[in-house]
Design a protein around this motif. Structure first.
Motif, PDB file in Angstrom:
ATOM      1  N   ILE A 174      60.604  71.517  68.165  1.00  0.00           N
ATOM      2  CA  ILE A 174      61.836  71.280  68.933  1.00  0.00           C
ATOM      3  C   ILE A 174      61.577  71.504  70.419  1.00  0.00           C
ATOM      4  N   LEU A 175      60.946  72.631  70.749  1.00  0.00           N
ATOM      5  CA  LEU A 175      60.664  72.941  72.149  1.00  0.00           C
ATOM      6  C   LEU A 175      59.715  71.923  72.764  1.00  0.00           C
ATOM      7  N   GLU A 176      58.712  71.503  72.017  1.00  0.00           N
ATOM      8  CA  GLU A 176      57.761  70.524  72.541  1.00  0.00           C
ATOM      9  C   GLU A 176      58.448  69.200  72.851  1.00  0.00           C
ATOM     10  N   ASN A 177      59.343  68.771  71.997  1.00  0.00           N
ATOM     11  CA  ASN A 177      60.055  67.520  72.266  1.00  0.00           C
ATOM     12  C   ASN A 177      60.942  67.638  73.495  1.00  0.00           C
TER      13      ASN A 177
ATOM     14  N   SER B 181      68.610  83.413  75.362  1.00  0.00           N
ATOM     15  CA  SER B 181      69.481  84.586  75.365  1.00  0.00           C
ATOM     16  C   SER B 181      69.941  84.852  73.939  1.00  0.00           C
ATOM     17  N   ALA B 182      70.061  86.133  73.602  1.00  0.00           N
ATOM     18  CA  ALA B 182      70.495  86.523  72.264  1.00  0.00           C
ATOM     19  C   ALA B 182      72.012  86.412  72.157  1.00  0.00           C
ATOM     20  N   LEU B 183      72.481  85.947  71.014  1.00  0.00           N
ATOM     21  CA  LEU B 183      73.911  85.848  70.756  1.00  0.00           C
ATOM     22  C   LEU B 183      74.452  87.183  70.275  1.00  0.00           C
ATOM     23  N   ALA B 184      75.753  87.378  70.498  1.00  0.00           N
ATOM     24  CA  ALA B 184      76.359  88.660  70.140  1.00  0.00           C
ATOM     25  C   ALA B 184      76.288  88.908  68.634  1.00  0.00           C
ATOM     26  N   GLY B 185      76.559  87.894  67.840  1.00  0.00           N
ATOM     27  CA  GLY B 185      76.549  88.070  66.394  1.00  0.00           C
ATOM     28  C   GLY B 185      75.214  87.776  65.752  1.00  0.00           C
ATOM     29  N   GLY B 186      74.160  87.711  66.538  1.00  0.00           N
ATOM     30  CA  GLY B 186      72.845  87.338  66.020  1.00  0.00           C
ATOM     31  C   GLY B 186      72.523  85.908  66.388  1.00  0.00           C
ATOM     32  N   GLY B 187      71.277  85.559  66.315  1.00  0.00           N
ATOM     33  CA  GLY B 187      70.866  84.219  66.698  1.00  0.00           C
ATOM     34  C   GLY B 187      70.411  84.185  68.139  1.00  0.00           C
ATOM     35  N   VAL B 188      70.091  82.987  68.592  1.00  0.00           N
ATOM     36  CA  VAL B 188      69.554  82.834  69.936  1.00  0.00           C
ATOM     37  C   VAL B 188      69.989  81.483  70.497  1.00  0.00           C
ATOM     38  N   THR B 189      70.137  81.428  71.804  1.00  0.00           N
ATOM     39  CA  THR B 189      70.430  80.194  72.518  1.00  0.00           C
ATOM     40  C   THR B 189      69.266  79.868  73.440  1.00  0.00           C
ATOM     41  N   ILE B 190      68.754  78.655  73.351  1.00  0.00           N
ATOM     42  CA  ILE B 190      67.630  78.198  74.165  1.00  0.00           C
ATOM     43  C   ILE B 190      68.125  77.070  75.058  1.00  0.00           C
ATOM     44  N   THR B 191      67.853  77.180  76.353  1.00  0.00           N
ATOM     45  CA  THR B 191      68.293  76.176  77.319  1.00  0.00           C
ATOM     46  C   THR B 191      67.085  75.623  78.056  1.00  0.00           C
ATOM     47  N   VAL B 192      66.991  74.304  78.124  1.00  0.00           N
ATOM     48  CA  VAL B 192      65.933  73.623  78.861  1.00  0.00           C
ATOM     49  C   VAL B 192      66.616  72.772  79.933  1.00  0.00           C
TER      50      VAL B 192
ATOM     51  N   GLU C  51      69.538  70.995  63.257  1.00  0.00           N
ATOM     52  CA  GLU C  51      70.564  70.973  62.212  1.00  0.00           C
ATOM     53  C   GLU C  51      70.017  71.489  60.892  1.00  0.00           C
ATOM     54  N   ALA C  52      68.723  71.236  60.611  1.00  0.00           N
ATOM     55  CA  ALA C  52      68.117  71.765  59.390  1.00  0.00           C
ATOM     56  C   ALA C  52      68.113  73.289  59.393  1.00  0.00           C
ATOM     57  N   HIS C  53      68.066  73.905  60.578  1.00  0.00           N
ATOM     58  CA  HIS C  53      68.140  75.356  60.698  1.00  0.00           C
ATOM     59  C   HIS C  53      69.585  75.852  60.711  1.00  0.00           C
ATOM     60  N   GLY C  54      70.539  74.942  60.590  1.00  0.00           N
ATOM     61  CA  GLY C  54      71.939  75.336  60.647  1.00  0.00           C
ATOM     62  C   GLY C  54      72.459  75.533  62.047  1.00  0.00           C
ATOM     63  N   GLY C  55      71.714  75.052  63.054  1.00  0.00           N
ATOM     64  CA  GLY C  55      72.115  75.230  64.441  1.00  0.00           C
ATOM     65  C   GLY C  55      72.735  73.998  65.050  1.00  0.00           C
ATOM     66  N   GLU C  56      72.905  74.052  66.357  1.00  0.00           N
ATOM     67  CA  GLU C  56      73.514  72.947  67.105  1.00  0.00           C
ATOM     68  C   GLU C  56      72.705  72.683  68.357  1.00  0.00           C
ATOM     69  N   ILE C  57      72.741  71.447  68.814  1.00  0.00           N
ATOM     70  CA  ILE C  57      72.085  71.054  70.052  1.00  0.00           C
ATOM     71  C   ILE C  57      73.024  70.152  70.825  1.00  0.00           C
ATOM     72  N   SER C  58      73.080  70.346  72.125  1.00  0.00           N
ATOM     73  CA  SER C  58      73.953  69.540  72.977  1.00  0.00           C
ATOM     74  C   SER C  58      73.231  69.245  74.278  1.00  0.00           C
TER      75      SER C  58
ATOM     76  N   VAL D   1      70.886  72.395  75.359  1.00  0.00           N
ATOM     77  CA  VAL D   1      71.218  73.724  74.858  1.00  0.00           C
ATOM     78  C   VAL D   1      71.063  73.713  73.339  1.00  0.00           C
ATOM     79  N   VAL D   2      70.206  74.606  72.839  1.00  0.00           N
ATOM     80  CA  VAL D   2      69.955  74.740  71.398  1.00  0.00           C
ATOM     81  C   VAL D   2      70.451  76.104  70.950  1.00  0.00           C
ATOM     82  N   THR D   3      71.235  76.120  69.874  1.00  0.00           N
ATOM     83  CA  THR D   3      71.729  77.371  69.306  1.00  0.00           C
ATOM     84  C   THR D   3      71.203  77.503  67.888  1.00  0.00           C
ATOM     85  N   LEU D   4      70.438  78.562  67.642  1.00  0.00           N
ATOM     86  CA  LEU D   4      69.902  78.844  66.317  1.00  0.00           C
ATOM     87  C   LEU D   4      70.586  80.082  65.774  1.00  0.00           C
ATOM     88  N   PRO D   5      71.371  79.962  64.707  1.00  0.00           N
ATOM     89  CA  PRO D   5      72.093  81.118  64.178  1.00  0.00           C
ATOM     90  C   PRO D   5      71.223  81.961  63.259  1.00  0.00           C
ATOM     91  N   VAL D   6      71.775  83.090  62.846  1.00  0.00           N
ATOM     92  CA  VAL D   6      71.106  83.925  61.868  1.00  0.00           C
ATOM     93  C   VAL D   6      71.190  83.238  60.516  1.00  0.00           C
TER      94      VAL D   6
END
Length: 360
Positions: A261-264, A284-295, A335-342, A354-359
């Motif tokens: 994902i990051l390479e693409n 950045s770490a999310l409050a309820g767990g998970g992480v947000t990645i911004t490129v 989406e396969a990880h249950g996350g979102e990308i915008s 912006v990629v959000t990967l949940p717990v």
């Protein structure tokens, strides 16, 4: 303590999915069967009542006040009412079913525009609505299949033409058989191999059968390693590549797929950022767990009219040089990880993914 035994996952079912899958229509089927039973009981009641009244009239036993004529009138009234209600109920059931059967026959012959008029009881209206949604999805799937075949044929035509033309020239003696002419053949073959690999990843992800090998992963460290691997490419293009990672607990993800994902995203950002520009990767770490990645990049940006189709297959500009599958693959992997990308297009230029990967 008794344990509930469940069947094992089939090989094609996602490992994190429940098997057998839940049935959201179970309640609807129970309601339909309950109404059908009540309808049959009502018909039987009418028949028994009419039969009893008719029997009383024929026997002249005075079952209705000793007046056989009144019994006959009552029996006839019950029969008329029963037949009328039965015909109305049967028509109310038969007409919607006939509509569905006719539309199903049309759909089976490839007429994906077949639709059913929503009428009848709420259950039949729900059936018609579900059929129409199914037909619409089949039509969209068929259109996507045709578009994919056309796009693949278009993407493969150029490298195959180069390989064929160069090979014919080598065989005819028009070109010398040296590295300068054989090298492009290898490059075009590698390009086609990458394209086919991307198509395989995308097809399995879209079908929901992509297997993830999750393990506790330090996402911040993974981001830093991936950015470090892209540093030579950024320096060669005169682009400043920055990374800012917020420490957080390990996340249960597939590290190979997250790196993809990051390479693409980085490949896309560096491709459209001119010399002197900047690409910044943050997490950045999310409050309820998970992480947000911004490129974020300071490239040519994305037009507002093009944002909606950024993650579609083979979406690219004329001078991109890529296959147009990178962002589509990134979206499916997220989406396969249950996350979102915008994606955003900040002013005055550039883009932000912006990629959000949940717990898990």
């Amino acid at each position: 303590m008794r344990h509930r035994h469940t069947r094992a996952h089939p090989p094609w079912w996602p490992e994190d999915g429940t098997w057998p899958p839940s049935d959201p229509w179970h309640g609807a089927r129970r309601r339909f069967m309950r109404r059908a039973v009540l309808f049959v009981l009502a018909v039987l009641l009418v028949v028994f009542a009419a039969g009893g009244a008719l029997s009383a009239w024929l026997s002249g036993s005075g079952g209705m006040g000793g007046r056989p004529f009144v019994a006959a009138i009552g029996a006839a009234a019950v029969l008329v009412v029963g037949i009328t209600l039965g015909a109305w109920a049967i028509r109310r059931m038969a007409v919607p079913l006939a509509d569905v059967m006719e539309a199903a026959d049309r759909l089976a012959t490839g007429q994906y525009d077949a639709r059913v008029r929503e009428r009848g009881s709420p259950g039949f209206r729900r059936l018609a609505r579900s059929f129409n949604e199914m037909a619409g999805r089949l039509r969209e799937g068929e259109q996507r299949r045709r578009d994919l075949l056309a796009d693949v044929a278009h993407e493969l035509r150029t490298p195959l033409s180069v390989i064929r033309g160069t090979t014919e020239g080598l065989l005819d003696g028009m070109y010398p058989r040296d590295d300068a002419h054989i090298g492009p053949l290898l490059e075009e073959s590698i390009l086609m191999a990458h394209l086919l690999d991307d198509l395989q990843t995308l097809s399995t992800a879209e079908a929901g059968v992509l297997q993830l090998f999750r393990e506790p992963t330090d996402v911040g460290r993974l981001i830093e390693d991936t950015v470090a691997a892209f540093s030579p490419r950024a320096e060669a293009g005169g682009v400043s590549l920055e990374v800012h990672v917020q420490a957080g607990p390990p996340l249960d993800v597939d590290p190979v797929r997250v790196r993809e994902i990051l390479e693409n995203l980085l490949t896309n950002a560096l491709r459209y950022t001119p010399p002197g520009g900047r690409v910044r990767v943050e997490s950045s770490a999310l409050a309820g767990g998970g992480v947000t990645i911004t490129v974020t990049d300071t490239g040519q940006g994305i037009a507002a009219s093009d944002i909606a189709g950024v993650f579609d297959r083979f979406t690219k500009t004329a001078d991109s040089g890529g296959s147009g599958l990178g962002l589509a693959i990134a979206k499916r992997l997220v989406e396969a990880h249950g996350g979102e990308i915008s994606v955003e297009a900040p002013s005055p230029g550039g883009s932000r993914f912006v990629v959000t990967l949940p717990v898990h």
